[in-house]
Design a protein around this motif. Structure first.
Motif, PDB file in Angstrom:
ATOM      1  N   ASP A   7      80.623  29.641 128.088  1.00  0.00           N
ATOM      2  CA  ASP A   7      79.989  30.279 129.240  1.00  0.00           C
ATOM      3  C   ASP A   7      78.676  29.536 129.490  1.00  0.00           C
ATOM      4  N   LEU A  57      88.712  35.544 127.671  1.00  0.00           N
ATOM      5  CA  LEU A  57      89.929  36.301 127.979  1.00  0.00           C
ATOM      6  C   LEU A  57      89.878  36.864 129.391  1.00  0.00           C
ATOM      7  N   LEU A  58      88.704  37.312 129.814  1.00  0.00           N
ATOM      8  CA  LEU A  58      88.546  37.789 131.195  1.00  0.00           C
ATOM      9  C   LEU A  58      88.781  36.654 132.184  1.00  0.00           C
ATOM     10  N   PRO A  95      81.851  33.068 124.928  1.00  0.00           N
ATOM     11  CA  PRO A  95      82.431  33.930 123.898  1.00  0.00           C
ATOM     12  C   PRO A  95      83.897  34.210 124.196  1.00  0.00           C
ATOM     13  N   THR A  96      84.626  34.618 123.170  1.00  0.00           N
ATOM     14  CA  THR A  96      86.068  34.850 123.323  1.00  0.00           C
ATOM     15  C   THR A  96      86.363  35.939 124.355  1.00  0.00           C
ATOM     16  N   SER A  97      85.567  37.005 124.343  1.00  0.00           N
ATOM     17  CA  SER A  97      85.808  38.126 125.260  1.00  0.00           C
ATOM     18  C   SER A  97      85.699  37.697 126.720  1.00  0.00           C
ATOM     19  N   ARG A  98      84.703  36.913 127.020  1.00  0.00           N
ATOM     20  CA  ARG A  98      84.502  36.419 128.393  1.00  0.00           C
ATOM     21  C   ARG A  98      85.611  35.426 128.747  1.00  0.00           C
ATOM     22  N   LYS A 157      90.733  34.138 131.718  1.00  0.00           N
ATOM     23  CA  LYS A 157      92.168  33.857 131.773  1.00  0.00           C
ATOM     24  C   LYS A 157      92.909  34.886 132.625  1.00  0.00           C
TER      25      LYS A 157
END
Length: 268
Positions: free
Chosen positions: A180, A235-236, A230-233, A238
């Motif tokens: 990010d 995934l969003l 970060p992984t969470s962002r 994707k």
């Protein structure tokens, strides 16, 4: 390990160089800004065996060959190539110039492809190696206002995932890192552009320290195909890529959020 880093005079490239040296690696620092690179590397002037320095315009295939030739002349091998150099200039499509289009594609995409090809062609006969390409979450979910940058990073990600499949059998690993927004001069530049407001819509801005740590603690030892930070962002991003029409629905609220954070960032 012997590591070649592009874009090493500032931002993430500079931090990676500092951390690599501190961890005992041999480093080859390159950048198009030769003056800034020389100033940065001057603290290691007594470390001529461990620290190599050379100007590199990543858009030049000829310069890439000369730099990699120099690495092999001095070291006899190259373990890791870190493609960090990048370019971003915000702008809506109707306002950008042909030069703007060329610079984004030539630096971010073609330059990285030249370097990956040059390194891979040497790593195969030496028995293996690792190429780390920096893309962006903007290369997973398209970001209006920085569409040229987003397109170039889509190219980086697609190229990296494809070429990783070509090279794995040769024991050459390719990892694409999609962060990010990172607190660097590139992000500082965007604070004054309304077009770049969505860049600031995430949570906490990443630091070069945190990204460098992930690269050294996770990317280098494990050699993953793709890392989102970060992984969470990620995934969003994707989800946004998988359902592109969602961008028309949630885009305005994300942009509004980004403008508020952009204004706050500008004051800091």
């Amino acid at each position: 390990m012997k590591i070649l880093i592009t874009g090493a005079s500032g931002g993430l490239g500079k931090k990676l160089a500092e951390d690599a040296f501190a961890k005992g690696h041999e480093i080859f620092l390159t950048d198009i800004n030769q003056k800034a690179l020389s100033i940065f590397a001057s603290k290691w002037k007594a470390e001529k065996k461990r620290v190599l320095v050379s100007k590199l315009d990543v858009t030049s295939a000829v310069e890439w060959k000369k730099v990699v030739d120099l690495a092999y002349k001095n070291w006899g091998r190259l373990d890791i190539l870190m493609n960090i150099a990048g370019y971003l200039l915000p702008g809506y499509l109707q306002n950008v110039t042909s030069k703007d289009i060329d610079r984004h594609i030539d630096i971010n995409a073609k330059g990285l492809m030249y370097g990956t090809r040059e390194a891979a062609s040497r790593m195969i006969p030496q028995g293996g190696g690792h190429i780390i390409n920096i893309a962006s979450l903007a290369g997973i979910a398209p970001i209006p206002g920085i569409s040229l940058y987003s397109a170039s990073k889509y190219a980086v990600r697609g190229f990296s995932i494809a070429v990783a499949q070509e090279l794995r059998e040769q024991n050459v690993f390719v990892s694409v890192v999609c962060p990010d927004a990172i607190k660097t001069p590139m992000l500082d530049l965007q604070k004054d552009y309304e077009e770049a407001s969505m860049t600031f819509s995430g949570g906490k801005v990443l630091t070069v320290e945190s990204v460098s740590k992930i690269i050294f603690d996770r990317v280098i030892p494990k050699k993953p195909l793709e890392v989102m930070i970060p992984t969470s962002r990620g995934l969003l991003a994707k989800i946004g890529n998988f359902f592109p029409n969602l961008n028309f629905l949630i885009g305005p609220s994300i942009r509004k959020k980004g403008r508020k954070k952009q204004a706050s960032y500008s004051k800091n």
